[in-house]
Motif scaffolding. Sequence first.
Motif, mmCIF file in Angstrom:
data_model
loop_
_atom_site.group_PDB
_atom_site.id
_atom_site.type_symbol
_atom_site.label_atom_id
_atom_site.label_comp_id
_atom_site.label_asym_id
_atom_site.label_seq_id
_atom_site.Cartn_x
_atom_site.Cartn_y
_atom_site.Cartn_z
ATOM 1 N N ARG A 142 -4.151 -0.804 -0.791
ATOM 2 C CA ARG A 142 -3.266 -0.994 0.355
ATOM 3 C C ARG A 142 -1.824 -0.648 0.009
ATOM 4 O O ARG A 142 -0.948 -0.737 0.863
ATOM 5 C CB ARG A 142 -3.359 -2.438 0.852
ATOM 6 C CG ARG A 142 -4.744 -2.832 1.342
ATOM 7 C CD ARG A 142 -5.138 -2.035 2.578
ATOM 8 N NE ARG A 142 -6.493 -2.352 2.996
ATOM 9 C CZ ARG A 142 -6.815 -3.318 3.848
ATOM 10 N NH1 ARG A 142 -5.876 -4.072 4.360
ATOM 11 N NH2 ARG A 142 -8.064 -3.538 4.171
ATOM 12 N N SER A 143 -1.568 -0.290 -1.235
ATOM 13 C CA SER A 143 -0.244 0.151 -1.654
ATOM 14 C C SER A 143 -0.343 1.613 -2.059
ATOM 15 O O SER A 143 -1.012 1.956 -3.041
ATOM 16 C CB SER A 143 0.264 -0.698 -2.831
ATOM 17 O OG SER A 143 1.547 -0.267 -3.228
ATOM 18 N N LYS A 181 13.748 -0.985 3.334
ATOM 19 C CA LYS A 181 13.256 -0.394 2.093
ATOM 20 C C LYS A 181 13.634 1.071 1.933
ATOM 21 O O LYS A 181 13.328 1.687 0.914
ATOM 22 C CB LYS A 181 11.732 -0.538 2.016
ATOM 23 C CG LYS A 181 11.217 -1.954 2.223
ATOM 24 C CD LYS A 181 11.803 -2.921 1.214
ATOM 25 C CE LYS A 181 11.277 -4.336 1.464
ATOM 26 N NZ LYS A 181 11.887 -5.327 0.537
ATOM 27 N N TYR A 220 9.837 3.538 4.129
ATOM 28 C CA TYR A 220 9.070 2.940 3.046
ATOM 29 C C TYR A 220 8.866 1.451 3.337
ATOM 30 O O TYR A 220 9.466 0.896 4.256
ATOM 31 C CB TYR A 220 9.787 3.126 1.705
ATOM 32 C CG TYR A 220 9.847 4.563 1.234
ATOM 33 C CD1 TYR A 220 8.692 5.218 0.810
ATOM 34 C CD2 TYR A 220 11.049 5.259 1.209
ATOM 35 C CE1 TYR A 220 8.736 6.531 0.377
ATOM 36 C CE2 TYR A 220 11.106 6.575 0.775
ATOM 37 C CZ TYR A 220 9.946 7.211 0.368
ATOM 38 O OH TYR A 220 9.988 8.514 -0.055
ATOM 39 N N GLY A 221 8.000 0.833 2.530
ATOM 40 C CA GLY A 221 7.741 -0.582 2.711
ATOM 41 C C GLY A 221 6.500 -0.820 3.546
ATOM 42 O O GLY A 221 5.618 0.048 3.643
ATOM 43 N N PRO A 222 6.382 -1.996 4.170
ATOM 44 C CA PRO A 222 5.184 -2.310 4.949
ATOM 45 C C PRO A 222 5.127 -1.520 6.254
ATOM 46 O O PRO A 222 6.114 -1.455 6.995
ATOM 47 C CB PRO A 222 5.320 -3.814 5.210
ATOM 48 C CG PRO A 222 6.800 -4.065 5.159
ATOM 49 C CD PRO A 222 7.350 -3.118 4.140
ATOM 50 N N ASN A 223 3.996 -0.929 6.533
ATOM 51 C CA ASN A 223 3.764 -0.177 7.764
ATOM 52 C C ASN A 223 2.434 -0.608 8.362
ATOM 53 O O ASN A 223 1.433 -0.716 7.648
ATOM 54 C CB ASN A 223 3.727 1.328 7.491
ATOM 55 C CG ASN A 223 5.103 1.926 7.273
ATOM 56 O OD1 ASN A 223 5.715 2.446 8.187
ATOM 57 N ND2 ASN A 223 5.584 1.855 6.034
ATOM 58 N N THR A 271 -2.472 -2.994 7.642
ATOM 59 C CA THR A 271 -1.090 -2.913 7.131
ATOM 60 C C THR A 271 -1.131 -2.431 5.683
ATOM 61 O O THR A 271 -1.872 -2.970 4.855
ATOM 62 C CB THR A 271 -0.390 -4.282 7.201
ATOM 63 O OG1 THR A 271 -0.301 -4.698 8.578
ATOM 64 C CG2 THR A 271 1.012 -4.187 6.642
ATOM 65 N N TRP A 273 1.403 -0.649 2.315
ATOM 66 C CA TRP A 273 2.739 -0.577 1.736
ATOM 67 C C TRP A 273 2.941 0.840 1.196
ATOM 68 O O TRP A 273 2.158 1.323 0.404
ATOM 69 C CB TRP A 273 2.898 -1.615 0.611
ATOM 70 C CG TRP A 273 4.299 -1.717 0.096
ATOM 71 C CD1 TRP A 273 4.928 -0.859 -0.757
ATOM 72 C CD2 TRP A 273 5.268 -2.722 0.405
ATOM 73 N NE1 TRP A 273 6.210 -1.260 -1.000
ATOM 74 C CE2 TRP A 273 6.458 -2.409 -0.293
ATOM 75 C CE3 TRP A 273 5.236 -3.863 1.217
ATOM 76 C CZ2 TRP A 273 7.603 -3.202 -0.228
ATOM 77 C CZ3 TRP A 273 6.378 -4.652 1.280
ATOM 78 C CH2 TRP A 273 7.543 -4.319 0.564
ATOM 79 N N SER A 275 5.249 3.314 -0.961
ATOM 80 C CA SER A 275 6.264 3.323 -2.015
ATOM 81 C C SER A 275 6.642 4.754 -2.358
ATOM 82 O O SER A 275 5.790 5.652 -2.327
ATOM 83 C CB SER A 275 5.746 2.623 -3.276
ATOM 84 O OG SER A 275 5.394 1.284 -3.010
#
Length: 278
Positions: A142-143, A181, A220-223, A271, A273, A275
Amino acid sequence: MRTNVGRAALWTLLGCSLIGLGCDGAINSEYHEQLVVAGYLFADSPIDSIILHRTTPFGDYLDDISSAIDSATVKIIVDGTEHTLLAGARKGRYFLPASELIVRGGKTYELRVTYNGNTLESFTTVPMPIRIIGLNDSLPSRSLTLDTNNLISFNYGLTAGPIDNPNRKYMLEVTALDTSKGRVQTSVDGPPVDTNGVTRYSFLHTAPDIRISPRLFGWYGPNRITFIAADTNWVDDRRQNFGSRSTYQSSLNHVQGGFGTFASGARDTVTIWISPKH
């Protein structure tokens, strides 16, 4: 669905310029106020936002508050039963409590609005509920890391099902949940975005298999990725708004007595993340 006044304003301008509302000095036609609706129903969800505006003559000041309608009678009719919507906290927004009605897939819903002697009507048949499947195979983590110098390496797919209609169209909605982010800087133009710049949409797909493009991510970050199966009204709305804007096609407007969109879909979300590569 997070609708916005930008779409309502677009329909306002379309209505003003295309049906002889006195918007152009060369057109000798009396201005007549028209209703503009933006509303989306989702399977297994309450009706949380039917948005109403009115058209304004060309050249008049236009914003959300001044054109929003807060004294209309708004009804949803399903299975022969009428449900009268309540006015929301924000002007021009109407809703039904979840305790009164939950939208169900496969059912046809009628929207009926009366205001100032005008009546607006529209119908939508809600797609059946869908779920993202094969997620562990397509998104092993998930990242995810996005290398803007090698966008082709960012290659993931999502699939949703079951398929309730062989002609169903699908799309992705990607919303940045935290813009602190940093913004994604790519060399390619992104797809259409909402007025806040935090949500992007994929183009329509004819199959429930969609590749996640780097162009869908603005931050960037949570989407949050929302996989949507859309009804005919929604599909035609996108064709009208994101296709060629030189010619208005009345056949794509599924609202009688006004303009805008009353559409429905089924959705599932995940959801992740995003980076940057360091």
